[in-house]
Design a protein around this motif. Structure first.
Motif, PDB file in Angstrom:
ATOM      1  N   SER A  60     -29.765 -41.202 -16.325  1.00 55.30           N
ATOM      2  CA  SER A  60     -29.228 -40.703 -17.593  1.00 55.30           C
ATOM      3  C   SER A  60     -28.365 -41.774 -18.265  1.00 55.30           C
ATOM      4  N   LYS A  61     -27.665 -42.568 -17.464  1.00 53.25           N
ATOM      5  CA  LYS A  61     -26.856 -43.661 -18.015  1.00 53.25           C
ATOM      6  C   LYS A  61     -27.754 -44.765 -18.573  1.00 53.25           C
ATOM      7  N   ALA A  62     -28.823 -45.088 -17.847  1.00 58.69           N
ATOM      8  CA  ALA A  62     -29.748 -46.115 -18.320  1.00 58.69           C
ATOM      9  C   ALA A  62     -30.447 -45.682 -19.616  1.00 58.69           C
ATOM     10  N   LEU A  63     -30.667 -44.384 -19.755  1.00 57.97           N
ATOM     11  CA  LEU A  63     -31.257 -43.857 -20.984  1.00 57.97           C
ATOM     12  C   LEU A  63     -30.246 -43.852 -22.135  1.00 57.97           C
ATOM     13  N   GLY A  64     -28.991 -44.108 -21.809  1.00 59.78           N
ATOM     14  CA  GLY A  64     -27.955 -44.195 -22.838  1.00 59.78           C
ATOM     15  C   GLY A  64     -27.468 -42.854 -23.333  1.00 59.78           C
ATOM     16  N   THR A  65     -27.687 -41.810 -22.543  1.00 57.62           N
ATOM     17  CA  THR A  65     -27.345 -40.479 -23.019  1.00 57.62           C
ATOM     18  C   THR A  65     -26.326 -39.756 -22.156  1.00 57.62           C
ATOM     19  N   GLY A  66     -26.315 -40.035 -20.872  1.00 56.53           N
ATOM     20  CA  GLY A  66     -25.554 -39.196 -19.968  1.00 56.53           C
ATOM     21  C   GLY A  66     -26.231 -37.834 -19.903  1.00 56.53           C
ATOM     22  N   ALA A  95     -38.118 -37.972 -21.188  1.00 55.45           N
ATOM     23  CA  ALA A  95     -39.320 -38.718 -21.574  1.00 55.45           C
ATOM     24  C   ALA A  95     -39.313 -39.017 -23.071  1.00 55.45           C
ATOM     25  N   ASP A  96     -38.857 -38.052 -23.871  1.00 53.49           N
ATOM     26  CA  ASP A  96     -38.750 -38.277 -25.315  1.00 53.49           C
ATOM     27  C   ASP A  96     -37.786 -39.415 -25.616  1.00 53.49           C
ATOM     28  N   ARG A  97     -36.644 -39.414 -24.926  1.00 51.85           N
ATOM     29  CA  ARG A  97     -35.625 -40.464 -25.131  1.00 51.85           C
ATOM     30  C   ARG A  97     -36.190 -41.820 -24.712  1.00 51.85           C
ATOM     31  N   LEU A  98     -36.902 -41.867 -23.588  1.00 51.35           N
ATOM     32  CA  LEU A  98     -37.489 -43.122 -23.119  1.00 51.35           C
ATOM     33  C   LEU A  98     -38.482 -43.660 -24.144  1.00 51.35           C
ATOM     34  N   LYS A  99     -39.307 -42.789 -24.677  1.00 48.90           N
ATOM     35  CA  LYS A  99     -40.290 -43.205 -25.693  1.00 48.90           C
ATOM     36  C   LYS A  99     -39.574 -43.732 -26.942  1.00 48.90           C
TER      37      LYS A  99
END
Length: 141
Positions: A60-66, A95-99
């Protein structure tokens, strides 16, 4: 190119206490069926859960969202390759955030590593964007 990096350190005894107190309610809220089956087969059940907890936090941290911006615990799941190497899978909002964060003409690859040394479990997640081959690049709209 690196899109995101995350790490987390988790106390195994804390997870053990949470499992004792909340049991299936905790397991079912946080971990996928596959993750639960893996942990329940292991001698160090709490340590296995703790590493996966840390991996979800790190992702979640790597996705920048927590975890407060829409990602559910089960949107991130750790499985293992036959070699034992952990692999992070994302679904739903994760998955949406990663995309969304992956540049056009690239594919996202999530690298995860887990370790533990009682009473600590730790995870690192690195999200990499790799260029697609010219024949794989989707046309721009």
């Amino acid at each position: 190119m690196i899109l995101g990096i995350g790490t987390d350190l988790c106390n195994i005894e804390r997870i053990e206490g949470t499992l004792a107190r909340f049991g299936d309610r905790f397991r079912n809220r946080v971990f996928t069926d596959v993750e639960q089956r893996k942990a329940e087969r292991r001698k160090d059940t709490a340590g296995t859960y703790a590493k996966r907890w840390a991996a979800k936090e790190a992702c979640s941290k790597a996705l920048g969202t927590g975890l407060r911006m829409g990602i559910a615990w089960k949107d991130m799941a750790v499985t293992n390759l036959p070699s034992g190497q952990p692999v992070m899978h994302v679904t739903g909002w994760a998955a949406d955030r990663l995309k969304e964060m992956t540049p056009l003409g690239h594919e996202a690859v999530i690298h995860v590593t887990l370790t533990d040394d009682h009473p600590w479990a730790q995870a690192f997640v690195v999200i990499e964007a790799r260029p697609l081959a010219a024949t794989e690049v989707p046309p721009q709209s």
